[in-house]
Design an enzyme around this catalytic site. Structure first.
Site, short mmCIF file in Angstrom:
data_model
loop_
_atom_site.label_atom_id
_atom_site.label_comp_id
_atom_site.label_asym_id
_atom_site.label_seq_id
_atom_site.Cartn_x
_atom_site.Cartn_y
_atom_site.Cartn_z
N ARG A 28 0.86 -1.19 0.00
CA ARG A 28 0.00 0.00 0.00
C ARG A 28 0.90 1.25 0.00
NH1 ARG A 28 -3.46 -3.53 3.44
NH2 ARG A 28 -5.58 -3.40 2.65
N GLU A 80 -12.54 -3.55 -7.07
CA GLU A 80 -13.08 -3.21 -5.75
C GLU A 80 -14.32 -2.33 -5.84
OE1 GLU A 80 -9.87 -1.66 -3.38
OE2 GLU A 80 -9.13 -0.37 -4.97
N ASP A 128 -13.12 -2.99 -0.09
CA ASP A 128 -13.91 -1.97 -0.76
C ASP A 128 -15.06 -2.57 -1.56
OD1 ASP A 128 -12.95 0.60 -0.05
OD2 ASP A 128 -11.08 0.11 -1.08
N CYS A 169 -6.78 -9.65 -2.32
CA CYS A 169 -5.83 -9.00 -1.41
C CYS A 169 -6.55 -8.24 -0.29
CB CYS A 169 -4.86 -8.10 -2.16
SG CYS A 169 -5.66 -6.72 -2.97
C1 PEP Z 1 -9.40 -3.63 -0.45
O1 PEP Z 1 -10.17 -2.68 -0.64
O2 PEP Z 1 -9.77 -4.79 -0.23
C2 PEP Z 1 -7.94 -3.40 -0.44
C3 PEP Z 1 -7.10 -4.40 -0.38
O3 PEP Z 1 -7.51 -2.12 -0.43
P1 PEP Z 1 -7.60 -1.17 0.85
O4 PEP Z 1 -7.98 -2.01 2.03
O5 PEP Z 1 -6.27 -0.56 1.04
O6 PEP Z 1 -8.65 -0.19 0.47
MG MG Z 2 -9.38 -0.85 -1.41
#
Ligand code: PEP
Ligand code: MG
Length: 597
Positions: free
Chosen positions: A308, A448, A472, A519
């Site tokens: 990230r 997402e 998301d 992820c």
């Molecule tokens: C997600 O949205 O699942 C993701 C891996 O990104 P983040 O949690 O950083 O928004």
């Molecule tokens: Mg995300």
């Protein structure tokens, strides 16, 4: 008397320790553990501030106009008296000497203690004097000067350095994701916050640290006092304040049990993740900083599935990292992974990850009403093309040092895809013209937003791989703010709509011969391992701390028996119950609670 506070379990295990309160809701101050050699200097700052504020009161009283109401002079006298009372400054000095708090923190800690005493007073007049005390403390804090960053005691020291033998646990109203990074190096053994959801970024960082944590424990920071003994049950989402000896003993037993279990799981580190029917599964890790790469290798992960990168951009007062600084950070991650692939996501700033530390509750009251639907992730990058290309150049240059994949967050339309690809091509041309070496990269899109999952073929056409950002995807499919504890009970990864989007994405990507991974937090949650394997997923990316538990599930799974059960789960009104029933029979595995195994 012992009290129990319920919140959301976000990071497994049990922590028992002495509460350290930060970010008092009354007066916001920097919280810094000072070096033991500087204690008397810090105490002197307190007394100096008292003298300055005392002189201010004297001047105010002297300059009162002749016709000022008599109450005003009397009020100044009350303030003067409170200021001189040793129960304020003297006791704050004790916090500095005993707990090594900085002067501002010591004052706010003592304010909490005194405010509670005022609250308990019978006499209404005296009770109201609390407001006067708060004003005096605010004046003192202003006089001390503000602005020091939140710095926390580091892991190479222990709680004894901070005036006690017991472990320290942190209690706060809210913690910004950027501030959470400081916790990675801190001595705290657990934390509790009043606000937040299970997949808020604050919770995600807590899980990556593998320390027990409970968020959304609404009244915690006002019910818990500094130095209270508390138990954080990160599996149940429970905080017990001032537990009885029997409860304490029970939790100490559980702590020992989970340490034994971790030791047992750690032995799986070098075992390849292969199912009973010989399907090879790739277990990758999520990181926030290049330094996290060591933990990835230690966990036995075979690469980074999500770096990230936005954490490199935070808390810099608006000074974004330049190309060289970014190149250096990405190169360090790539080199640390010793030839294993590193998937780096371009910045995902916005929503609950502002550029500068700001609590998510502050964010919610920002001018933008729906930050999660606003200028976030790729939308922000495309609106700042020179910033975006700077990052792309740094990533492409890092790819000269080892396998790098670039991943784009929150894409939702073909227009954004094309703009993104144009920027990548542009960045490559810029590097070629400048004669700077760069490597080949695979390009991936995060899925997402439901719009992306529903138009997957266009993503598969333009990208080498896709990665499901389930945190998301759930938020946007179910219209539930992932950071809002008030709707946390509705944030449901088992919702059939979510499962259908996952299944169709995994199946289409596989059919097209493109890479597909998950992820989001579901990948590291053992409750979903069999289902994701059954859907055809073979690449999971999670916190390094989850790798062993997931590997254990993979080793016990037989995908030939699991896969035929998918239609039954997708067609069920209660997919969780169907999974429990059907998959347990197919694998002999027992169900583990979400985010808690
Ligand atoms: C997600 O949205 O699942 C993701 C891996 O990104 P983040 O949690 O950083 O928004
Ligand atoms: Mg995300």
């Amino acid at each position: 008397m012992s009290i129990q506070i319920f919140g959301l379990p976000v990071s497994r295990g049990v922590a028992i320790g002495r509460a350290v309160l930060v970010a008092s809701s009354r007066v916001d101050v920097p919280h810094v553990f000072i070096d033991p050699t500087l204690i008397e200097e810090e105490v002197a700052r307190l007394y100096a501030a008292r003298d300055v504020v005392g002189a201010e009161f004297d001047a105010l009283k002297r300059d009162l106009p002749a016709d000022a109401p008599a109450e005003l002079a009397a009020l100044l006298d009350v303030h003067h008296m409170l200021l001189q009372d040793e129960a304020l400054i003297g006791a704050a000095a004790d916090w500095v000497r005993q707990r090594h708090y900085n002067a501002e923190w010591a004052l706010s800690a003592q304010l909490e203690v005194l405010a509670r005493q005022f609250d308990e007073m019978e006499d209404a007049y005296l009770r109201e004097r609390k407001a006067d005390l708060e004003q005096v403390v605010e004046r003192l804090i202003r006089s001390l000067g503000r602005g020091a960053p939140l710095t926390l005691p580091e892991t190479d020291r222990d709680s004894r350095d901070f005036g006690g033998d017991e472990p320290l646990v942190l209690v706060a109203s809210d913690i910004a994701p950027a501030d959470m990074l400081n916790f990675k190096r801190s001595v705290f053994k657990g934390f509790v916050t009043d606000v937040g959801g299970k997949t808020s970024h604050t919770a995600i960082v807590a899980r990556s640290m593998d320390i027990p944590a409970v968020v959304g424990a609404r009244q915690a920071s006002s019910l818990i006092r500094s130095d209270d003994c508390i138990i954080i049950d990160g599996d149940a989402g429970l905080v017990i304040v001032d537990p009885s000896p029997i409860v304490l003993e029970e939790y100490r037993f559980r702590q020992r049990q989970s340490e034994l279990e971790r030791g047992r799981l750690a032995r799986l580190r070098h075992t390849p993740a292969v199912t009973l029917d010989g399907e090879r599964v790739e277990l990758l890790s999520n990181i926030e900083m290049p330094e996290d790469a060591d933990a990835v290798l230690e966990a036995g992960s075979v690469g980074v599935g999500l770096f990230r990168s936005e954490f490199l951009f935070m808390n810099r007062g608006g000074n974004l990292p330049d190309e060289e600084e970014q190149y250096d950070a990405y190169r360090r991650a790539v080199e640390a992974m010793k030839g294993l692939p590193v998937t780096i996501r371009t910045v995902d700033i916005g929503a609950d990850k502002p550029l500068d530390a700001m609590s998510s509750s502050e964010l919610r009251h920002e001018s933008v009403l729906n930050p999660a639907l606003g200028l976030r992730a790729i939308r922000w990058s495309l609106s700042e093309p020179s910033m975006f290309r700077r990052q792309l150049r740094a990533l492409l240059r890092a790819a000269a040092h080892g396998p790098v994949k670039i991943m784009i967050p929150m894409l939702s339309s073909v227009r954004e895809i094309k703009q993104t690809l144009d920027n990548v091509a542009h960045a490559k041309r810029q590097l070629a013209e400048a004669g700077k070496p760069f490597g080949e990269v695979e390009l991936g899109a995060m899925i997402e937003v439901p719009a992306a999952a529903l138009t997957l073929p266009v993503f598969l056409k333009h990208f080498d791989f896709v990665s499901l950002g389930t945190n998301d995807l759930i938020q946007y499919t179910l219209a539930i703010d992932r950071t809002d504890e008030a709707v946390a009970h509705l944030y449901d990864p088992w919702n059939p709509a979510v499962l259908q989007l996952l299944y169709s994405t995994i199946s289409q990507a596989r059919a097209a011969g493109k890479g597909v991974s998950v992820c989001g937090e579901m990948a590291g949650d053992p409750a979903f391992t069999e289902l994701l394997l059954a859907m055809g997923l073979r690449t999971f990316s999670m916190h390094p701390t989850q790798v062993a538990s997931i590997k254990q599930r993979v080793l016990r799974a037989d995908t030939r028996r699991l896969a035929p059960l998918v239609p039954q789960v997708l067609g069920s009104e209660d997919p969780e119950a169907t999974c429990l029933e059907q998959f347990a029979a197919a694998t002999g595995a027992t169900h583990l609670p979400r985010f808690a195994a």
